[in-house]
Design a protein around this motif. Structure first.
Motif, PDB file in Angstrom:
ATOM      1  N   TRP A  35       1.602  -5.328   2.495  1.00 33.24           N
ATOM      2  CA  TRP A  35       1.849  -4.096   3.264  1.00 33.24           C
ATOM      3  C   TRP A  35       1.328  -2.880   2.509  1.00 33.24           C
ATOM      4  O   TRP A  35       0.652  -2.036   3.082  1.00 33.24           O
ATOM      5  CB  TRP A  35       3.345  -3.950   3.579  1.00 33.24           C
ATOM      6  N   TRP A  36       1.632  -2.801   1.201  1.00 36.11           N
ATOM      7  CA  TRP A  36       1.129  -1.681   0.397  1.00 36.11           C
ATOM      8  C   TRP A  36      -0.395  -1.661   0.393  1.00 36.11           C
ATOM      9  O   TRP A  36      -1.009  -0.595   0.509  1.00 36.11           O
ATOM     10  CB  TRP A  36       1.668  -1.733  -1.029  1.00 36.11           C
ATOM     11  N   LEU A  37      -1.027  -2.819   0.255  1.00 34.35           N
ATOM     12  CA  LEU A  37      -2.485  -2.889   0.279  1.00 34.35           C
ATOM     13  C   LEU A  37      -3.027  -2.350   1.602  1.00 34.35           C
ATOM     14  O   LEU A  37      -3.973  -1.549   1.617  1.00 34.35           O
ATOM     15  CB  LEU A  37      -2.957  -4.334   0.053  1.00 34.35           C
ATOM     16  N   ASP A  38      -2.429  -2.748   2.700  1.00 33.88           N
ATOM     17  CA  ASP A  38      -2.873  -2.257   4.008  1.00 33.88           C
ATOM     18  C   ASP A  38      -2.737  -0.737   4.101  1.00 33.88           C
ATOM     19  O   ASP A  38      -3.605  -0.059   4.658  1.00 33.88           O
ATOM     20  CB  ASP A  38      -2.090  -2.932   5.132  1.00 33.88           C
ATOM     21  N   GLN A  39      -1.654  -0.197   3.557  1.00 33.96           N
ATOM     22  CA  GLN A  39      -1.468   1.259   3.570  1.00 33.96           C
ATOM     23  C   GLN A  39      -2.544   1.945   2.727  1.00 33.96           C
ATOM     24  O   GLN A  39      -3.114   2.961   3.124  1.00 33.96           O
ATOM     25  CB  GLN A  39      -0.078   1.643   3.036  1.00 33.96           C
ATOM     26  N   GLU A  40      -2.804   1.406   1.545  1.00 29.28           N
ATOM     27  CA  GLU A  40      -3.768   2.012   0.625  1.00 29.28           C
ATOM     28  C   GLU A  40      -5.185   1.987   1.189  1.00 29.28           C
ATOM     29  O   GLU A  40      -5.966   2.900   0.939  1.00 29.28           O
ATOM     30  CB  GLU A  40      -3.738   1.312  -0.737  1.00 29.28           C
ATOM     31  N   ARG A  41      -5.532   0.956   1.939  1.00 31.81           N
ATOM     32  CA  ARG A  41      -6.870   0.886   2.541  1.00 31.81           C
ATOM     33  C   ARG A  41      -7.117   2.028   3.520  1.00 31.81           C
ATOM     34  O   ARG A  41      -8.259   2.418   3.749  1.00 31.81           O
ATOM     35  CB  ARG A  41      -7.040  -0.440   3.284  1.00 31.81           C
ATOM     36  N   ALA A  42      -6.063   2.564   4.110  1.00 31.52           N
ATOM     37  CA  ALA A  42      -6.197   3.650   5.080  1.00 31.52           C
ATOM     38  C   ALA A  42      -6.288   5.022   4.418  1.00 31.52           C
ATOM     39  O   ALA A  42      -6.535   6.019   5.089  1.00 31.52           O
ATOM     40  CB  ALA A  42      -5.017   3.625   6.048  1.00 31.52           C
ATOM     41  N   ILE A  43      -6.083   5.086   3.102  1.00 30.35           N
ATOM     42  CA  ILE A  43      -6.072   6.362   2.379  1.00 30.35           C
ATOM     43  C   ILE A  43      -7.481   6.697   1.911  1.00 30.35           C
ATOM     44  O   ILE A  43      -8.190   5.863   1.360  1.00 30.35           O
ATOM     45  CB  ILE A  43      -5.098   6.281   1.175  1.00 30.35           C
ATOM     46  N   GLY A  44      -7.867   7.953   2.101  1.00 29.67           N
ATOM     47  CA  GLY A  44      -9.192   8.401   1.687  1.00 29.67           C
ATOM     48  C   GLY A  44      -9.214   9.107   0.354  1.00 29.67           C
ATOM     49  O   GLY A  44     -10.293   9.304  -0.230  1.00 29.67           O
ATOM     50  N   LEU A  45      -8.032   9.523  -0.149  1.00 27.42           N
ATOM     51  CA  LEU A  45      -7.973  10.252  -1.421  1.00 27.42           C
ATOM     52  C   LEU A  45      -6.571  10.104  -2.003  1.00 27.42           C
ATOM     53  O   LEU A  45      -5.581  10.387  -1.331  1.00 27.42           O
ATOM     54  CB  LEU A  45      -8.283  11.739  -1.204  1.00 27.42           C
ATOM     55  N   PHE A  46      -6.511   9.651  -3.267  1.00 24.71           N
ATOM     56  CA  PHE A  46      -5.245   9.561  -3.987  1.00 24.71           C
ATOM     57  C   PHE A  46      -5.079  10.802  -4.848  1.00 24.71           C
ATOM     58  O   PHE A  46      -6.009  11.207  -5.546  1.00 24.71           O
ATOM     59  CB  PHE A  46      -5.206   8.333  -4.903  1.00 24.71           C
ATOM     60  N   LEU A  47      -3.885  11.393  -4.826  1.00 28.56           N
ATOM     61  CA  LEU A  47      -3.551  12.553  -5.646  1.00 28.56           C
ATOM     62  C   LEU A  47      -2.460  12.129  -6.611  1.00 28.56           C
ATOM     63  O   LEU A  47      -1.366  11.750  -6.179  1.00 28.56           O
ATOM     64  CB  LEU A  47      -3.049  13.702  -4.760  1.00 28.56           C
ATOM     65  N   TYR A  48      -2.747  12.164  -7.918  1.00 30.68           N
ATOM     66  CA  TYR A  48      -1.831  11.658  -8.924  1.00 30.68           C
ATOM     67  C   TYR A  48      -1.398  12.744  -9.893  1.00 30.68           C
ATOM     68  O   TYR A  48      -2.212  13.552 -10.335  1.00 30.68           O
ATOM     69  CB  TYR A  48      -2.503  10.574  -9.777  1.00 30.68           C
ATOM     70  N   GLY A  49      -0.131  12.691 -10.267  1.00 30.23           N
ATOM     71  CA  GLY A  49       0.329  13.422 -11.436  1.00 30.23           C
ATOM     72  C   GLY A  49      -0.044  12.615 -12.674  1.00 30.23           C
ATOM     73  O   GLY A  49      -0.440  11.451 -12.594  1.00 30.23           O
ATOM     74  N   ARG A  50       0.093  13.221 -13.831  1.00 30.86           N
ATOM     75  CA  ARG A  50      -0.342  12.589 -15.082  1.00 30.86           C
ATOM     76  C   ARG A  50       0.338  11.256 -15.344  1.00 30.86           C
ATOM     77  O   ARG A  50      -0.318  10.265 -15.672  1.00 30.86           O
ATOM     78  CB  ARG A  50      -0.097  13.523 -16.270  1.00 30.86           C
ATOM     79  N   ARG A  51       1.647  11.196 -15.224  1.00 33.43           N
ATOM     80  CA  ARG A  51       2.359   9.966 -15.587  1.00 33.43           C
ATOM     81  C   ARG A  51       1.998   8.798 -14.669  1.00 33.43           C
ATOM     82  O   ARG A  51       1.787   7.684 -15.144  1.00 33.43           O
ATOM     83  CB  ARG A  51       3.868  10.202 -15.589  1.00 33.43           C
ATOM     84  N   LEU A  52       1.904   9.043 -13.360  1.00 32.74           N
ATOM     85  CA  LEU A  52       1.520   7.964 -12.458  1.00 32.74           C
ATOM     86  C   LEU A  52       0.066   7.560 -12.707  1.00 32.74           C
ATOM     87  O   LEU A  52      -0.268   6.379 -12.671  1.00 32.74           O
ATOM     88  CB  LEU A  52       1.731   8.348 -11.001  1.00 32.74           C
TER      89      LEU A  52
END
Length: 187
Positions: A35-52
């Motif tokens: 399920w997480w993989l399917d969600q991530e495939r639909a994302i065009g840009l990841f926004l991360y803070g430093r720790r993550l």
């Protein structure tokens, strides 16, 4: 305008990590991982803070080369490497894997990115997501609750300046009593 999604695994008492940044309680089933993989495939840009960013970049660049990796984990690693990413930090140095660092005001940059066209964006990391929440930028919450109380750690939610009304758009149960609740922000 792009949609901004904030979603993570969390304990029943609301934490994304237990004390000491322990994530051992959140091991996903194969079904949840897919399920997480399917969600991530639909994302065009990841926004991360430093720790993550540090957590993700310590494993996923070579996640598909690890012993015993499942096909879904291999695909997650490939998708992670290929998806553009922005790390919001003044201390992260060199990055790779289709990533850039933003050292300026995070809310201003997320607002700018959100105003453009494109696929949805996912914000990750409690501090960065908290800033986006307080600025009213989060459009959707994907809350995957695990049946465990960890008693402290890093909370999923941060204090907001005013009420945020939400519409429940999906619920789903996964093996082990894990429950997804997905909400959209009322606008």
């Amino acid at each position: 305008m792009r949609k901004l999604v904030y979603g993570m695994n969390l304990s029943l008492d609301g934490y994304i990590t237990a004390p000491g940044d322990d994530l051992g309680w959140s091991e996903p089933s194969d079904e949840l991982f897919q399920w997480w993989l399917d969600q991530e495939r639909a994302i065009g840009l990841f926004l991360y803070g430093r720790r993550l960013w540090e957590t993700m970049s310590s494993y996923w660049p070579t996640g598909d080369q690890q012993p015993g990796v499942t096909p879904a984990q291999a695909e997650f690693a490939r998708n992670w490497r290929e998806t553009p990413k922005v790390v919001f930090s003044s201390t992260v140095g060199e990055v790779g894997w289709n990533t850039r660092v933003h050292t300026g005001d995070a809310v201003d940059e997320i607002t700018r990115l959100k105003a453009g066209d494109g696929e949805p964006m996912r914000v990750g990391g409690a501090s960065l997501a908290g800033a986006a929440m307080r600025a009213g930028l989060v459009d959707e919450y994907e809350i995957v609750t695990h049946p465990v109380l960890v008693g402290g750690g890093t909370p999923f939610f941060t204090a907001v300046d005013s009420w945020v009304e939400l519409n429940l758009v999906e619920t789903r149960t996964f093996p082990g009593g894990v429950v997804l609740t997905r909400y959209e922000t009322k606008r």
